[in-house]
Structures are given as C-alpha cells and as structure tokens.
Design a protein around this motif. Structure first.
Motif, PDB file in Angstrom:
ATOM      1  N   ALA A   1     -22.391  36.972 -30.211  1.00  0.00           N
ATOM      2  CA  ALA A   1     -21.897  35.641 -30.986  1.00  0.00           C
ATOM      3  C   ALA A   1     -23.708  36.039 -31.707  1.00  0.00           C
ATOM      4  N   ASP A   2     -22.871  35.495 -32.794  1.00  0.00           N
ATOM      5  CA  ASP A   2     -24.495  35.306 -34.301  1.00  0.00           C
ATOM      6  C   ASP A   2     -25.149  33.880 -33.224  1.00  0.00           C
ATOM      7  N   GLY A   3     -26.443  34.156 -33.155  1.00  0.00           N
ATOM      8  CA  GLY A   3     -27.391  33.405 -32.755  1.00  0.00           C
ATOM      9  C   GLY A   3     -27.809  33.631 -31.108  1.00  0.00           C
ATOM     10  N   ALA A   4     -26.809  34.154 -30.701  1.00  0.00           N
ATOM     11  CA  ALA A   4     -26.921  34.610 -29.079  1.00  0.00           C
ATOM     12  C   ALA A   4     -28.037  35.251 -28.433  1.00  0.00           C
ATOM     13  N   THR A   5     -29.212  34.520 -27.496  1.00  0.00           N
ATOM     14  CA  THR A   5     -29.708  35.656 -26.800  1.00  0.00           C
ATOM     15  C   THR A   5     -29.841  36.723 -25.547  1.00  0.00           C
ATOM     16  N   LYS A   6     -30.278  37.563 -25.620  1.00  0.00           N
ATOM     17  CA  LYS A   6     -29.844  38.368 -24.760  1.00  0.00           C
ATOM     18  C   LYS A   6     -31.081  38.682 -23.902  1.00  0.00           C
ATOM     19  N   VAL A   7     -31.274  38.152 -22.394  1.00  0.00           N
ATOM     20  CA  VAL A   7     -32.194  38.387 -21.455  1.00  0.00           C
ATOM     21  C   VAL A   7     -31.984  39.530 -20.406  1.00  0.00           C
ATOM     22  N   ASP A   8     -32.689  40.129 -20.164  1.00  0.00           N
ATOM     23  CA  ASP A   8     -32.530  41.677 -19.118  1.00  0.00           C
ATOM     24  C   ASP A   8     -33.188  40.833 -18.074  1.00  0.00           C
ATOM     25  N   VAL A   9     -32.677  41.010 -16.944  1.00  0.00           N
ATOM     26  CA  VAL A   9     -33.021  40.508 -15.255  1.00  0.00           C
ATOM     27  C   VAL A   9     -33.007  41.556 -14.526  1.00  0.00           C
TER      28      VAL A   9
ATOM     29  N   PRO B   1     -25.508  31.471 -25.810  1.00  0.00           N
ATOM     30  CA  PRO B   1     -25.712  31.217 -26.745  1.00  0.00           C
ATOM     31  C   PRO B   1     -26.463  30.448 -27.342  1.00  0.00           C
ATOM     32  N   SER B   2     -26.881  29.865 -28.832  1.00  0.00           N
ATOM     33  CA  SER B   2     -27.382  29.479 -29.332  1.00  0.00           C
ATOM     34  C   SER B   2     -28.028  28.456 -29.533  1.00  0.00           C
ATOM     35  N   ASP B   3     -29.691  27.543 -28.775  1.00  0.00           N
ATOM     36  CA  ASP B   3     -29.670  26.121 -28.657  1.00  0.00           C
ATOM     37  C   ASP B   3     -28.825  24.717 -28.917  1.00  0.00           C
ATOM     38  N   SER B   4     -27.961  25.861 -30.762  1.00  0.00           N
ATOM     39  CA  SER B   4     -27.274  24.839 -31.077  1.00  0.00           C
ATOM     40  C   SER B   4     -26.005  24.585 -30.570  1.00  0.00           C
ATOM     41  N   ALA B   5     -26.064  25.096 -29.762  1.00  0.00           N
ATOM     42  CA  ALA B   5     -24.642  25.024 -28.781  1.00  0.00           C
ATOM     43  C   ALA B   5     -24.401  25.253 -27.144  1.00  0.00           C
ATOM     44  N   ARG B   6     -25.604  24.929 -27.170  1.00  0.00           N
ATOM     45  CA  ARG B   6     -25.814  24.087 -25.880  1.00  0.00           C
ATOM     46  C   ARG B   6     -27.066  23.347 -25.443  1.00  0.00           C
TER      47      ARG B   6
ATOM     48  N   ASN C   1     -17.455  33.009 -23.653  1.00  0.00           N
ATOM     49  CA  ASN C   1     -16.813  32.921 -25.237  1.00  0.00           C
ATOM     50  C   ASN C   1     -18.726  33.148 -25.358  1.00  0.00           C
ATOM     51  N   PRO C   2     -18.664  33.950 -25.616  1.00  0.00           N
ATOM     52  CA  PRO C   2     -20.565  33.869 -25.772  1.00  0.00           C
ATOM     53  C   PRO C   2     -20.785  32.908 -27.185  1.00  0.00           C
ATOM     54  N   ALA C   3     -20.057  33.123 -27.807  1.00  0.00           N
ATOM     55  CA  ALA C   3     -20.392  31.520 -28.645  1.00  0.00           C
ATOM     56  C   ALA C   3     -20.963  30.451 -27.975  1.00  0.00           C
ATOM     57  N   LYS C   4     -19.961  29.934 -27.067  1.00  0.00           N
ATOM     58  CA  LYS C   4     -20.520  28.446 -26.247  1.00  0.00           C
ATOM     59  C   LYS C   4     -20.876  28.700 -24.737  1.00  0.00           C
ATOM     60  N   GLU C   5     -21.083  30.123 -24.408  1.00  0.00           N
ATOM     61  CA  GLU C   5     -20.944  30.374 -22.576  1.00  0.00           C
ATOM     62  C   GLU C   5     -22.007  31.299 -22.663  1.00  0.00           C
ATOM     63  N   PHE C   6     -22.292  31.179 -21.206  1.00  0.00           N
ATOM     64  CA  PHE C   6     -23.158  32.540 -21.036  1.00  0.00           C
ATOM     65  C   PHE C   6     -21.805  33.574 -20.779  1.00  0.00           C
ATOM     66  N   ALA C   7     -22.491  35.046 -20.824  1.00  0.00           N
ATOM     67  CA  ALA C   7     -21.633  36.138 -20.207  1.00  0.00           C
ATOM     68  C   ALA C   7     -22.706  36.974 -20.511  1.00  0.00           C
ATOM     69  N   THR C   8     -21.913  38.348 -19.235  1.00  0.00           N
ATOM     70  CA  THR C   8     -22.597  39.398 -19.320  1.00  0.00           C
ATOM     71  C   THR C   8     -22.384  40.011 -19.966  1.00  0.00           C
ATOM     72  N   VAL C   9     -23.584  40.969 -20.691  1.00  0.00           N
ATOM     73  CA  VAL C   9     -23.652  41.691 -21.577  1.00  0.00           C
ATOM     74  C   VAL C   9     -23.119  43.513 -21.105  1.00  0.00           C
ATOM     75  N   SER C  10     -24.225  43.473 -19.808  1.00  0.00           N
ATOM     76  CA  SER C  10     -24.239  44.319 -19.058  1.00  0.00           C
ATOM     77  C   SER C  10     -24.773  44.665 -17.833  1.00  0.00           C
ATOM     78  N   VAL C  11     -24.643  45.762 -17.042  1.00  0.00           N
ATOM     79  CA  VAL C  11     -24.273  46.036 -15.503  1.00  0.00           C
ATOM     80  C   VAL C  11     -25.076  47.072 -14.949  1.00  0.00           C
ATOM     81  N   THR C  12     -25.973  47.665 -14.204  1.00  0.00           N
ATOM     82  CA  THR C  12     -26.202  49.096 -14.446  1.00  0.00           C
ATOM     83  C   THR C  12     -27.415  49.082 -13.019  1.00  0.00           C
ATOM     84  N   PRO C  13     -26.766  49.692 -11.701  1.00  0.00           N
ATOM     85  CA  PRO C  13     -27.459  49.983 -11.124  1.00  0.00           C
ATOM     86  C   PRO C  13     -28.398  50.647 -11.171  1.00  0.00           C
TER      87      PRO C  13
END
Length: 414
Positions: free
Chosen positions: A39-47, A81-86, A100-112
C-alpha cells in the motif's frame, strides 16, 4: 481499604471485565502469513524476535503458548498503514485474511535465523546511534500480539534503535496467570543470555530494555541473575523502562539492591487506575504492585528518591483499553516520549521541556536526569516532551486537569 464484604464483589467485577474482554478479540488466526499486497504510504518495520515458545505447525501462528526446549530467532517484517489511515497508539488488526495493508497491519516476511544470521541482522539494522531496544511483553500475550504491538511501538515512537523482541511462553488467556508467571521464570536464563550477547557485540553501543506488566518480573530477574554471575549488569545496558510493572513492591526492593550500585537507570510508568494490576494485587496476597503505587506518598517517594528512579504517573491520562493497562503504548504522548527522550537517555523534566500545552502535572522534588547525575529543581506544571514533538500532536493531546494528585509526571532523583 475496602471492607471484607466489598472485597469479593470488587474481585468478581474485575474478573467479569477480564472475561468479557477475553472474548471480544475476533481476530483471524494466522496473521503472520506473509502477504504480497502493498500500500502507498505504508511503513515497514523489521523486528528481530527471540522466543522460548514451542513452535507450531499452524500456518501464520509460528509459535504457541507452550514452552520450547531451545530459544529460536526469527526476523519478521510488519507493514503499518500510513498515519492518515490509522490512530497513533493502536494496532489495526486485520478483519480478515489476507490483510489490507492500506488500513491494517500486515506481515510482509518471516525468516527463521540461526545465531550467525541473527548477528548479521543486528549489524545490518543498527542505526548510527548504535542503540538496541529490547521489548519484553506482559501477561496474556500470544506470539503475534507481541510482534504487532512492538512493531507499533517502534513505528509510533520513531525510536532510533534496532528493535529486538523477546517473547516468552504466554498462553494468551486471562485464566492462565500462574502458568504465565512460571513461564517467565522458565525464560530467565534465555533472556539473560540474549542480553549478554547483545552487550558483547562490538557494533552495539548501548541497550535499552522496555518491559510491560509481567514481563517486568522476567526482565528484572534476568538482570539480577546477570549481576550475581558477573558482579554487575553489563555496562552497555544503560536504561530499563518498566511499564505497568506487575511486580510485588517488596520483591522489587530486594531485586534492585541485588543489582548493585552500578545498575542501569530505571524509569517506571505507573497508573493508579490500572485494573489489571488490581486483579494481580488481589491474587498475589494483597501486596501493592509496583505499577499501581502513588509515587507522591510515603514510603514510595523517599524510596524512589534514594534509588534515583524516575517515575511517570499516567493516572490522569485516558487509557485506550478498559483495563487502563496499556497506556504506555496507546497514548501518542507517551510513545513519543519513549522514542524522543527515554531511549536516548535524556531527562524528561529539564529546561528543554516546553511549558506551553500542559498535561496537567506538577513535578515534585528534584528532577533526576535519566542518563546522568545532574538535577534540576522543578516546581511548575510541565509537559513531558519538547515543543517540536508536541506541535505535531496538538489535536491528539489530552486536556487534563491540574488538580494535585492527578500527577502525570513525577521525577525524583538523589
């Protein structure tokens, strides 16, 4: 104090509230299944996620609430999601899968990852500050709960850190309190070993630990073990933030003493209206819980002063949940405070703090900086972060009364 007749009714009311809340989640199972949608404006956080939980074959769950034989490490990327959507401070859980990554948290990748891979991840994700932030969740948390909550905290606080989550075997049930408590004891050695490795990594400059609720017990116990084994807590572990700590106040006093004089700087978030800690208090022998004390009254005020502990009383803040147990993560003001000042080891009551829009607090006594020994006398109402941060949240700042006793910030120093 409540009378004997009122006490059971109060306990029943709290249990009923907890039971009602436990049945209203309504989340789909398997939110950690990666999605290809963006989604446009979404931010990815790696943990980086270390756990003592047992793996499960259920897709998108990864780890259960049972105890694993060996700690395991996973890299998980979460789209926010972007700050305007949450709403800042909230986790927008998927209503259905795929998210829906435009409105919700979504998992992008999982790597053991193995140990070598985890060390490589850490070096790759360290910012210029060389800071690591370790988060230890609390009672009644599933694996995905801890992952998404920490991703939210990292994103909303804009913390300049490499984020590392330590998640222990919680069954994610309000009826598993004793099991969860024993699971924290089960996980002490693993957390201590992880903290040792972080402290010994040459590329790491300093480590901040933030623990919530029952995770505070696990955190302080792991640090206590380290101090006993090594003679002190590793010097790189400079700051410990305990949010709504579910800790017996008497036990915490002994733990703190055993950490020795060269211990990290402690910051506490407390709230006297924390209903989850009210329940914990009642099932733990009616002894005060650290996260629910009034820091302005004796003997707590004097003891905090002696220990040089900074206490932030959030009682006057309106909580985002009915239990008032997650204010540290759900309040826009507090998550920004965590990112902009506490993790950087800065004072929250020094002359840099603006006096414009107040949170309705009176700071009592002398203000001890989190990162050093300099003290500044504070006698006026204060806001807990600087004007530049506050301006971006003008519409969200809660207007609170200035009545004595509704203290938002109490910072006490030696």
């Amino acid at each position: 104090m409540f009378s004997r007749a009122v006490y059971p009714l109060r306990l029943i009311a709290v249990v009923a509230t907890l039971a009602a809340l436990s049945g209203c989640a309504g989340r789909p199972e398997g939110v950690l299944i990666p999605t290809v949608a963006r989604a446009d404006g979404a931010t990815k956080v790696d943990v980086l996620v270390a756990t003592t939980r047992r793996p499960t074959d259920t897709p998108g769950v990864l780890f259960s609430g049972e105890r694993g034989k060996e700690p395991q490490v996973t890299e998980i990327s979460v789209s926010i999601p972007s700050d305007s959507a949450r709403k800042v401070g909230q986790v927008q859980w998927p209503a259905k899968l795929p998210a829906n990554p435009a409105k919700e948290f979504a998992t992008v990748s999982v790597t053991p990852l193995d140990r070598t891979g985890a060390e490589g991840w850490l070096r790759q994700h360290l910012p210029k500050s060389r800071r690591v932030m370790v988060f230890v969740h609390g009672f009644n948390n599933r694996y995905e709960d801890a992952v998404y909550r920490f991703a939210q905290i990292v994103h909303d606080s804009k913390a300049d850190v490499a984020p590392v989550l330590f998640t222990w075997p919680s069954r994610g049930s309000i009826f598993a309190y004793n099991y969860d408590k024993e699971s924290t004891n089960y996980s002490r050695d693993a957390l201590e070993e992880m903290l040792h490795r972080l402290a010994k990594e040459p590329s790491v400059g300093e480590v901040t630990i933030m623990a919530h609720s029952m995770g505070s017990w696990l955190t302080v116990e792991a640090l206590r073990q380290m101090a006993i084994r090594d003679g002190r807590v590793a010097p790189k572990i400079q700051n410990v933030i305990l949010a709504s700590p579910d800790l017996d106040v008497d036990v915490f006093g002994r733990q703190l003493a055993e950490l020795g004089q060269k211990r990290p700087h402690f910051t506490l978030f407390v709230s006297r209206d924390d209903r989850a800690l009210s329940l914990s208090r009642r099932i733990s022998g009616n002894i005060d819980r650290l996260g629910q004390v009034d820091p302005t009254v004796e003997p707590y005020r004097t003891e905090f002063e002696k220990a040089g502990i900074v206490v932030l009383d959030l009682t006057a803040l309106k909580g985002g949940d009915r239990l008032n147990h997650g204010k540290f993560a759900e309040s826009p003001e507090v998550v920004q405070l965590i990112g902009n000042r506490l993790i950087a080891g800065q004072a929250v009551t020094d002359s840099d703090v603006g006096l414009g829009d107040r949170l309705g607090a009176v700071a009592l006594g002398a203000a001890q900086t989190v990162g050093g020994a300099a003290s500044v006398a504070v006698s006026t109402p204060i806001a807990v972060f600087d004007p530049a941060t506050r301006r971006s949240y003008d519409e969200q700042i809660l207007r609170l009364g200035t009545a004595a006793g509704n203290t938002v910030t109490t910072a006490v120093g030696q």
